[in-house]
Write an enzyme that holds these catalytic residues in place. Sequence first.
Site, PDB file in Angstrom:
ATOM      1  N   GLY A  32       0.790  -1.228   0.000  1.00 18.91           N
ATOM      2  CA  GLY A  32       0.000   0.000   0.000  1.00 18.91           C
ATOM      3  C   GLY A  32       0.819   1.272   0.000  1.00 18.91           C
ATOM      4  O   GLY A  32       0.319   2.352  -0.343  1.00 18.91           O
ATOM      5  N   GLY A  38       9.313  -1.334   2.190  1.00 17.01           N
ATOM      6  CA  GLY A  38       8.843  -1.362   3.579  1.00 17.01           C
ATOM      7  C   GLY A  38       9.528  -0.357   4.492  1.00 17.01           C
ATOM      8  O   GLY A  38      10.135   0.622   4.035  1.00 17.01           O
ATOM      9  N   LYS A  49      20.985   5.110   7.834  1.00 22.33           N
ATOM     10  CA  LYS A  49      22.397   4.923   7.497  1.00 22.33           C
ATOM     11  C   LYS A  49      22.939   6.109   6.700  1.00 22.33           C
ATOM     12  O   LYS A  49      24.105   6.475   6.838  1.00 22.33           O
ATOM     13  CB  LYS A  49      22.612   3.620   6.725  1.00 22.33           C
ATOM     14  CG  LYS A  49      23.138   2.509   7.582  1.00 22.33           C
ATOM     15  CD  LYS A  49      22.114   1.782   8.419  1.00 22.33           C
ATOM     16  CE  LYS A  49      21.817   2.302   9.766  1.00 22.33           C
ATOM     17  NZ  LYS A  49      20.747   1.591  10.456  1.00 22.33           N
ATOM     18  N   VAL A 177      18.437  -0.051  19.986  1.00 25.39           N
ATOM     19  CA  VAL A 177      19.128   0.205  18.727  1.00 25.39           C
ATOM     20  C   VAL A 177      18.700   1.529  18.095  1.00 25.39           C
ATOM     21  O   VAL A 177      19.533   2.362  17.715  1.00 25.39           O
ATOM     22  CB  VAL A 177      18.828  -0.942  17.734  1.00 25.39           C
ATOM     23  CG1 VAL A 177      19.719  -0.848  16.535  1.00 25.39           C
ATOM     24  CG2 VAL A 177      19.002  -2.274  18.410  1.00 25.39           C
ATOM     25  N   GLU A 197      16.412   5.357  30.072  1.00 26.07           N
ATOM     26  CA  GLU A 197      16.268   3.917  29.857  1.00 26.07           C
ATOM     27  C   GLU A 197      15.726   3.240  31.107  1.00 26.07           C
ATOM     28  O   GLU A 197      16.184   3.501  32.211  1.00 26.07           O
ATOM     29  CB  GLU A 197      17.625   3.325  29.445  1.00 26.07           C
ATOM     30  CG  GLU A 197      17.754   1.818  29.523  1.00 26.07           C
ATOM     31  CD  GLU A 197      16.758   1.041  28.669  1.00 26.07           C
ATOM     32  OE1 GLU A 197      16.571   1.388  27.481  1.00 26.07           O
ATOM     33  OE2 GLU A 197      16.160   0.079  29.192  1.00 26.07           O
ATOM     34  N   THR A 265      11.009   2.662  22.161  1.00 21.81           N
ATOM     35  CA  THR A 265      10.846   1.640  23.194  1.00 21.81           C
ATOM     36  C   THR A 265      10.380   0.315  22.607  1.00 21.81           C
ATOM     37  O   THR A 265       9.687  -0.458  23.256  1.00 21.81           O
ATOM     38  CB  THR A 265       9.845   2.120  24.266  1.00 21.81           C
ATOM     39  OG1 THR A 265       8.667   2.559  23.601  1.00 21.81           O
ATOM     40  CG2 THR A 265      10.408   3.257  25.077  1.00 21.81           C
ATOM     41  N   ARG A 267       9.152  -2.213  19.019  1.00 23.01           N
ATOM     42  CA  ARG A 267       8.154  -2.266  17.940  1.00 23.01           C
ATOM     43  C   ARG A 267       7.237  -3.469  18.160  1.00 23.01           C
ATOM     44  O   ARG A 267       7.573  -4.384  18.885  1.00 23.01           O
ATOM     45  CB  ARG A 267       8.855  -2.373  16.577  1.00 23.01           C
ATOM     46  CG  ARG A 267       9.743  -1.170  16.273  1.00 23.01           C
ATOM     47  CD  ARG A 267      10.469  -1.325  14.937  1.00 23.01           C
ATOM     48  NE  ARG A 267       9.585  -1.405  13.799  1.00 23.01           N
ATOM     49  CZ  ARG A 267       9.111  -0.352  13.135  1.00 23.01           C
ATOM     50  NH1 ARG A 267       9.450   0.870  13.495  1.00 23.01           N
ATOM     51  NH2 ARG A 267       8.301  -0.514  12.111  1.00 23.01           N
ATOM     52  N   HIS A 439      47.251  -8.145   6.186  1.00 21.93           N
ATOM     53  CA  HIS A 439      47.741  -7.067   7.047  1.00 21.93           C
ATOM     54  C   HIS A 439      47.922  -5.826   6.183  1.00 21.93           C
ATOM     55  O   HIS A 439      48.466  -5.927   5.089  1.00 21.93           O
ATOM     56  CB  HIS A 439      49.079  -7.478   7.664  1.00 21.93           C
ATOM     57  CG  HIS A 439      49.698  -6.388   8.479  1.00 21.93           C
ATOM     58  ND1 HIS A 439      49.222  -6.043   9.724  1.00 21.93           N
ATOM     59  CD2 HIS A 439      50.729  -5.546   8.215  1.00 21.93           C
ATOM     60  CE1 HIS A 439      49.943  -5.046  10.200  1.00 21.93           C
ATOM     61  NE2 HIS A 439      50.865  -4.715   9.304  1.00 21.93           N
TER      62      HIS A 439
HETATM   63  P1  NAI Z   1      14.715  -2.029  21.455  1.00 27.59           P
HETATM   64  O1  NAI Z   1      13.919  -3.173  21.925  1.00 27.59           O
HETATM   65  O2  NAI Z   1      16.041  -2.242  20.814  1.00 27.59           O
HETATM   66  O3  NAI Z   1      14.992  -1.040  22.702  1.00 27.59           O
HETATM   67  C1  NAI Z   1      13.948  -0.450  23.434  1.00 27.59           C
HETATM   68  C2  NAI Z   1      14.505   0.048  24.758  1.00 27.59           C
HETATM   69  O4  NAI Z   1      13.496   0.831  25.403  1.00 27.59           O
HETATM   70  C3  NAI Z   1      14.867  -1.066  25.716  1.00 27.59           C
HETATM   71  O5  NAI Z   1      16.161  -0.846  26.186  1.00 27.59           O
HETATM   72  C4  NAI Z   1      13.815  -0.944  26.824  1.00 27.59           C
HETATM   73  O6  NAI Z   1      14.277  -1.364  28.062  1.00 27.59           O
HETATM   74  C5  NAI Z   1      13.509   0.547  26.791  1.00 27.59           C
HETATM   75  N1  NAI Z   1      12.218   0.935  27.354  1.00 27.59           N
HETATM   76  C6  NAI Z   1      11.020   0.337  27.190  1.00 27.59           C
HETATM   77  N2  NAI Z   1      10.052   1.009  27.870  1.00 27.59           N
HETATM   78  C7  NAI Z   1      10.643   2.083  28.464  1.00 27.59           C
HETATM   79  C8  NAI Z   1      10.175   3.154  29.291  1.00 27.59           C
HETATM   80  N3  NAI Z   1       8.895   3.291  29.649  1.00 27.59           N
HETATM   81  N4  NAI Z   1      11.054   4.084  29.731  1.00 27.59           N
HETATM   82  C9  NAI Z   1      12.370   3.961  29.397  1.00 27.59           C
HETATM   83  N5  NAI Z   1      12.858   2.975  28.616  1.00 27.59           N
HETATM   84  C10 NAI Z   1      12.012   2.048  28.143  1.00 27.59           C
HETATM   85  O7  NAI Z   1      13.733  -1.182  20.527  1.00 27.59           O
HETATM   86  P2  NAI Z   1      13.974  -0.053  19.441  1.00 27.59           P
HETATM   87  O8  NAI Z   1      15.299   0.607  19.630  1.00 27.59           O
HETATM   88  O9  NAI Z   1      12.750   0.775  19.478  1.00 27.59           O
HETATM   89  O10 NAI Z   1      14.033  -0.855  18.086  1.00 27.59           O
HETATM   90  C11 NAI Z   1      12.891  -1.600  17.647  1.00 27.59           C
HETATM   91  C12 NAI Z   1      13.308  -2.779  16.803  1.00 27.59           C
HETATM   92  O11 NAI Z   1      13.896  -2.339  15.581  1.00 27.59           O
HETATM   93  C13 NAI Z   1      14.319  -3.637  17.510  1.00 27.59           C
HETATM   94  O12 NAI Z   1      13.889  -4.974  17.467  1.00 27.59           O
HETATM   95  C14 NAI Z   1      15.574  -3.458  16.723  1.00 27.59           C
HETATM   96  O13 NAI Z   1      16.343  -4.656  16.668  1.00 27.59           O
HETATM   97  C15 NAI Z   1      15.090  -3.040  15.345  1.00 27.59           C
HETATM   98  N6  NAI Z   1      16.078  -2.157  14.735  1.00 27.59           N
HETATM   99  C16 NAI Z   1      17.254  -2.688  14.328  1.00 27.59           C
HETATM  100  C17 NAI Z   1      18.235  -1.882  13.805  1.00 27.59           C
HETATM  101  C18 NAI Z   1      19.528  -2.502  13.427  1.00 27.59           C
HETATM  102  O14 NAI Z   1      19.597  -3.719  13.267  1.00 27.59           O
HETATM  103  N7  NAI Z   1      20.601  -1.745  13.284  1.00 27.59           N
HETATM  104  C19 NAI Z   1      18.053  -0.448  13.642  1.00 27.59           C
HETATM  105  C20 NAI Z   1      16.792   0.001  14.139  1.00 27.59           C
HETATM  106  C21 NAI Z   1      15.859  -0.833  14.644  1.00 27.59           C
END
Ligand code: NAI
Length: 460
Positions: A32, A38, A49, A177, A197, A265, A267, A439
């Site tokens: 959509g 995506g 990036k 992340v 955090e 926080t 997804r 190296h």
């Molecule tokens: P995340 O799960 O990596 O981190 C969320 C953080 O928020 C955690 O540390 C958690 O403890 C904290 N949190 C939750 N509720 C809270 C509150 N009320 N107050 C304070 N802290 C709180 O989630 P994020 O960064 O939103 O990423 C979502 C998804 O997207 C992840 O699964 C991630 O792996 C993926 N992603 C991956 C990337 C990569 O591979 N480079 C880049 C961006 C996203």
Amino acid sequence: MYDVIVIGAGPGGYVSAIRCAQLGLKTAVVEGRETLGGTCLNVGCIPSKALLHATHMLHEAEHNFATMGLTGKSPGVDWDKMLAYKSDVVGQNTGGIEFLFKKNKIDWIKGWGTIPAAGKVQVGDTVHETRNIIIATGSEPSSLPGVEVDEKIVVTSTGALELAKRPKKMVVIGAGVIGLELGSVYARMGTEVTVIEYLKTVTPGMDGEVQRTFKRMLQKQGFTFIMDAAVQGVTTTKTKAKVTYKSNKSGEVAVVDADVVLVATGRKPFTDGLGLDALGVETEPRGQIKTDAQWRTNIPGIYAIGDAIPGPMLAHKAEDEGMAVAEVIAGKAGHVNYGVIPGVIYTHPEVATVGKTEAELKEEGRKYKVGKFSFMGNARAKAVFAGDGFVKLIADKETDRILGAHIIGPAAGDLIHEVCVAMEFGASAQDLALTCHAHPTYSEAVREAALACGDGAIHA
Ligand code: NAI
């Protein structure tokens, strides 16, 4: 009649469609959005990036050019131009997928799909018939009670990628992340970034030493961390926000001001509007679609992959599942090794991880050994101001088989794949240690960590 209709053209869906077409299946994709790719290509991995690259260049100019004898006026930031560069990068990538669809004779059915019954996908008023359906609808940001996102002052990652202007003060909720990558973008341009955090450590689930080193490095880059605190709510005026949080330990409540608040926080699966309830598709308690080991839901002919099912929410995990499910549908043996899925954080330095952490192995009661090597002992890293960080390789104590690797340092996101390949082949640390590494490369640090699992690293 299609063989396969994939719903969603993110990395899971589009890769799956291409593999289906390559395997001779008549394939369509329902999407959509105006462009393919995506979240990852449009408002996630790729645009972030581009901004990370641009701001890293700025950081180099401001911090390291003079040391290298590069003199002259420091570059300034033309924010609109940086955003245009980012959009151009996105356009090249999404356009590339459209080209691949044409090349592979995949139909793009534009619109949002629902599944009225197995074998049928409805888009607008048209019902398309298909033998198989792959749900690859991805995820969306989770909401936080007391925090209303307007994508202007209180933003998710989507809004953070196109702020009208650079904020002076940004509060990031969540040291995961997204928070640390996008926080880095703004911190490098002079924004005061405060991360709140809930837990006591950044990047939950990662190696403890990596977490501590990473936090220290980010603090050096100007980040402020408020750890072990729960955000209670955010209030906004026309241009500002106030974030209220409560310390988990003392119960004390405090407020921080911000121009922009980034909610990062986590997804959640995005399956709204598919009609899963009416169909009786089983879901997990946290909303992900339940599948068996070959991505079949409980409804015959309906499969699901990527962020919509359990597991790490990573583009490459979705891609692997996309290819594997295509093979299952084509009657082949599709398989994903969930034990070897790397995770990378594209900050500077990068953080990369694969396999088990020490904490996990301790919990399993498995005996292991650790080979660690600092980038300070790597000539190439020192030449580019990247001596901070290390490679940690973990191997089975008895068999020497590699069980995991945790890297913080230059090009960590590329280095990790040497270990991934080794793990796929069931290699021992000694196998890596005996492999000649050119190296001077950063990859020598991986070899040195492998040597450290045996008789010792040379440059330690
Ligand atoms: P995340 O799960 O990596 O981190 C969320 C953080 O928020 C955690 O540390 C958690 O403890 C904290 N949190 C939750 N509720 C809270 C509150 N009320 N107050 C304070 N802290 C709180 O989630 P994020 O960064 O939103 O990423 C979502 C998804 O997207 C992840 O699964 C991630 O792996 C993926 N992603 C991956 C990337 C990569 O591979 N480079 C880049 C961006 C996203």
